[in-house]
Write a protein that holds these residues in place. Sequence first.
Motif, PDB file in Angstrom:
ATOM      1  N   GLU A 152       0.805  -1.219   0.000  1.00 41.89           N
ATOM      2  CA  GLU A 152       0.000   0.000   0.000  1.00 41.89           C
ATOM      3  C   GLU A 152       0.842   1.275   0.000  1.00 41.89           C
ATOM      4  O   GLU A 152       0.296   2.374  -0.041  1.00 41.89           O
ATOM      5  CB  GLU A 152      -0.937   0.009   1.212  1.00 41.89           C
ATOM      6  CG  GLU A 152      -1.984  -1.083   1.190  1.00 41.89           C
ATOM      7  CD  GLU A 152      -3.042  -0.868   0.117  1.00 41.89           C
ATOM      8  OE1 GLU A 152      -3.108   0.249  -0.433  1.00 41.89           O
ATOM      9  OE2 GLU A 152      -3.794  -1.815  -0.163  1.00 41.89           O
ATOM     10  N   THR A 254      -8.741   1.883  10.359  1.00 38.31           N
ATOM     11  CA  THR A 254      -9.300   1.327   9.123  1.00 38.31           C
ATOM     12  C   THR A 254      -9.995   0.004   9.440  1.00 38.31           C
ATOM     13  O   THR A 254      -9.708  -0.635  10.456  1.00 38.31           O
ATOM     14  CB  THR A 254      -8.205   1.090   8.072  1.00 38.31           C
ATOM     15  OG1 THR A 254      -7.208   0.214   8.624  1.00 38.31           O
ATOM     16  CG2 THR A 254      -7.548   2.396   7.650  1.00 38.31           C
ATOM     17  N   ARG A 311      -3.898   5.278   0.893  1.00 41.25           N
ATOM     18  CA  ARG A 311      -5.203   4.821   1.361  1.00 41.25           C
ATOM     19  C   ARG A 311      -5.500   5.195   2.807  1.00 41.25           C
ATOM     20  O   ARG A 311      -6.609   4.982   3.302  1.00 41.25           O
ATOM     21  CB  ARG A 311      -5.346   3.315   1.169  1.00 41.25           C
ATOM     22  CG  ARG A 311      -5.585   2.922  -0.294  1.00 41.25           C
ATOM     23  CD  ARG A 311      -5.892   1.453  -0.429  1.00 41.25           C
ATOM     24  NE  ARG A 311      -7.064   1.074   0.357  1.00 41.25           N
ATOM     25  CZ  ARG A 311      -7.333  -0.175   0.748  1.00 41.25           C
ATOM     26  NH1 ARG A 311      -6.485  -1.148   0.440  1.00 41.25           N
ATOM     27  NH2 ARG A 311      -8.416  -0.445   1.438  1.00 41.25           N
ATOM     28  N   ALA A 313      -6.023   8.015   3.585  1.00 38.22           N
ATOM     29  CA  ALA A 313      -7.034   9.069   3.414  1.00 38.22           C
ATOM     30  C   ALA A 313      -8.444   8.540   3.649  1.00 38.22           C
ATOM     31  O   ALA A 313      -9.363   9.306   3.957  1.00 38.22           O
ATOM     32  CB  ALA A 313      -6.936   9.670   2.016  1.00 38.22           C
ATOM     33  N   ASP A 314      -8.636   7.228   3.515  1.00 40.66           N
ATOM     34  CA  ASP A 314      -9.955   6.630   3.721  1.00 40.66           C
ATOM     35  C   ASP A 314     -10.183   6.209   5.166  1.00 40.66           C
ATOM     36  O   ASP A 314     -11.259   5.686   5.501  1.00 40.66           O
ATOM     37  CB  ASP A 314     -10.113   5.396   2.821  1.00 40.66           C
ATOM     38  CG  ASP A 314     -10.010   5.745   1.341  1.00 40.66           C
ATOM     39  OD1 ASP A 314     -10.474   6.839   0.961  1.00 40.66           O
ATOM     40  OD2 ASP A 314      -9.453   4.927   0.588  1.00 40.66           O
ATOM     41  N   ALA A 315      -9.209   6.431   6.027  1.00 39.70           N
ATOM     42  CA  ALA A 315      -9.313   5.964   7.406  1.00 39.70           C
ATOM     43  C   ALA A 315     -10.275   6.824   8.215  1.00 39.70           C
ATOM     44  O   ALA A 315     -10.524   7.998   7.909  1.00 39.70           O
ATOM     45  CB  ALA A 315      -7.932   5.968   8.059  1.00 39.70           C
ATOM     46  N   GLU A 316     -10.798   6.228   9.260  1.00 44.55           N
ATOM     47  CA  GLU A 316     -11.651   6.953  10.207  1.00 44.55           C
ATOM     48  C   GLU A 316     -10.769   7.725  11.186  1.00 44.55           C
ATOM     49  O   GLU A 316      -9.831   7.170  11.771  1.00 44.55           O
ATOM     50  CB  GLU A 316     -12.513   5.948  10.981  1.00 44.55           C
ATOM     51  CG  GLU A 316     -13.309   6.560  12.117  1.00 44.55           C
ATOM     52  CD  GLU A 316     -13.906   5.511  13.036  1.00 44.55           C
ATOM     53  OE1 GLU A 316     -14.540   5.903  14.038  1.00 44.55           O
ATOM     54  OE2 GLU A 316     -13.723   4.305  12.757  1.00 44.55           O
TER      55      GLU A 316
END
Length: 398
Positions: A152, A254, A311, A313-316
């Motif tokens: 990643e 995530t 990725r 950026a997609d984490a909570e």
Amino acid sequence: MINPSSACSIPSPGSSLTPIRGDRPTALIIGGGVIGASSAYELGKAGFACTLLDKGGWSQEASTAAAGMLGAQVEIHQPGPFYDLCRASLAIYRGWAEELEDAGGIPVQYIPEGIVRAAMTADDEHELRSRLPWMQDASWLTAEELLRIESELSPGILGGLHLPEDHQVHPVWLAKSLRAALARQGCLVREWTPATRLLTDCTGSVCGVATPEGELRADLVVLAAGAWSSPLTEPLGLKLPIFPVKGQCISVRTDAPLIRSTVFTKGCYIVPKSDGSYIIGATQEQAGFDKRAHVSTIAGLYEKAAALLPRIADAEFVSTWTGLRPGTEDELPFLGTWEHAPGLIFATGHYRNGILLAPVTGKVVASLALGAAPELDLAPYAPGRAAGSRGQEIPLTL
């Protein structure tokens, strides 16, 4: 060997006396971070009845500004005694962590997954490659090789260092584990009890501390107060050049793991934890004792993390926080004794390396208290260097 306080160490009227517990020598540890706690733990093993004082709540300053990296390789930029000290601590860390877990019953969440230090620019690549001749347990990998380890990572990386022996722990759980181990040893932990002054007896030996609640006496005092250390030694004639360095961190989560290793680039690291969260850190700001988190700084940290691990950026988002590390002018801790303050052991100024250096520091403190023979050279960390002199060299065994 630390001798019991002399007969002239009589507390002033109205003061409180540290309880004498059996025939054991007593020790006061100033500072409830991981350095103070590890010192108290090793002193307890060495036979001391310990009392640990903290000006606030348990482990709320430098220890909380850490992500838990055991970066004996990644965070040291040149060879020398400090590199050797860090590697000595790393070498005993896993066994020490297992011992702590057995002693206290709480895991430190030791994760032996290594660190990837990726280069994002040509200048960074050049600087990283220049370290290879003196580093141990390190290798240079191409971008393709790094992506096979951590798929990643950004495809824009230029390669980097693979450091399989630089592991990690969870700083919060390490602090919990230490506190549990101290409780089982019988160590008294007194939160919200600042040490306002070091006490000396008629021989000039440090024999205790003053607090807002009264005076506490002991056979030995350990200074592990981090960025708050210098005011305590100034009345003794030693002004320690220690200052707070603010570190701001982010925690995100995530649904599925993105990485197994800690990933690191210039100005940013991402440390995966066993609960599915990641600690992103950490800034280095000389802002006095200001602990406020700032949006612009946190945003900049996030941008660096997303450039390295897109990725994320997609984490909570979970939380952000700050802690104050004890920086020093020469970036070395004060570890040892000073001939003008017998009875006092210094264990402070560890800056970004407190988590890593906790086990070796605790063992150094216990060895100094017992007067054992040396195996590591403490001269580079002598407290007396702050006054242009060398601290007393006392035998040390690890």
